[in-house]
Design an enzyme around this catalytic site. Sequence first.
Site, PDB file in Angstrom:
ATOM      1  CG  ASP A 108      -0.306   0.276   2.528  1.00 53.50           C
ATOM      2  OD1 ASP A 108       0.943   0.377   2.602  1.00 53.50           O
ATOM      3  OD2 ASP A 108      -1.043   0.427   3.514  1.00 53.50           O
TER       4      ASP A 108
ATOM      5  CB  CYS B  72       0.987  -2.174   4.801  1.00 55.90           C
ATOM      6  SG  CYS B  72       0.861  -3.048   6.358  1.00 55.90           S
TER       7      CYS B  72
ATOM      8  CB  THR C 124       2.809  -1.849  11.021  1.00 54.56           C
ATOM      9  OG1 THR C 124       1.540  -2.403  10.646  1.00 54.56           O
ATOM     10  CG2 THR C 124       2.638  -0.461  11.608  1.00 54.56           C
TER      11      THR C 124
ATOM     12  CG  HIS D  57      10.962 -24.046  12.415  1.00 53.63           C
ATOM     13  ND1 HIS D  57      11.220 -23.920  13.760  1.00 53.63           N
ATOM     14  CD2 HIS D  57      12.093 -24.574  11.870  1.00 53.63           C
ATOM     15  CE1 HIS D  57      12.440 -24.358  14.016  1.00 53.63           C
ATOM     16  NE2 HIS D  57      12.993 -24.744  12.881  1.00 53.63           N
TER      17      HIS D  57
ATOM     18  CG  HIS E  25       9.217 -27.906  11.568  1.00 55.17           C
ATOM     19  ND1 HIS E  25       9.138 -27.274  12.784  1.00 55.17           N
ATOM     20  CD2 HIS E  25      10.526 -28.201  11.376  1.00 55.17           C
ATOM     21  CE1 HIS E  25      10.344 -27.182  13.306  1.00 55.17           C
ATOM     22  NE2 HIS E  25      11.206 -27.734  12.469  1.00 55.17           N
TER      23      HIS E  25
END
Length: 146
Positions: A9, A68, A70, A101, A136
């Site tokens: 964004d 974006c 954050t 993982h 995993h």
Amino acid sequence: MKKIAIGSDHGGFLLKEFLRCRLEATGRQVVDFGCSSPDPVEYPEIAFALAKAVAAHPEEYDFGILCCGTGIGVSIAANKVKGIRAALCADCFSARMAREHNNANIITLGGRTTGTELAWEMVTAFLGAKFQHGIHESRVEALTKA
């Protein structure tokens, strides 16, 4: 070599552009899902489009990168798409572990919280890591079925 999907964004635009240029300079083919300027856009639309492409075409895309402000919003949006395991990363260890993982297929980063060189190091760690299977495998399978 598979393509890398990238998108952002307005808050992650500059970081996306930096990473796109760096990846292309290393010879990687990058498909840009937007945005194309720092003008405000709705991040869910871009995150959904990129995530749907990565999930639907794993033979075409090695992985995706979403940015974006954050990294949180695009992570939430991308993880709504079945088959996506998007990981918000803030350091190289987490970026590597997300692949090894959790078999993450999208890394999300914050354009307002992450420096460009650290972001590049995380993308490099993410790209270089491989899913380790073993113990995993059942965990990722459980995530996929949820």
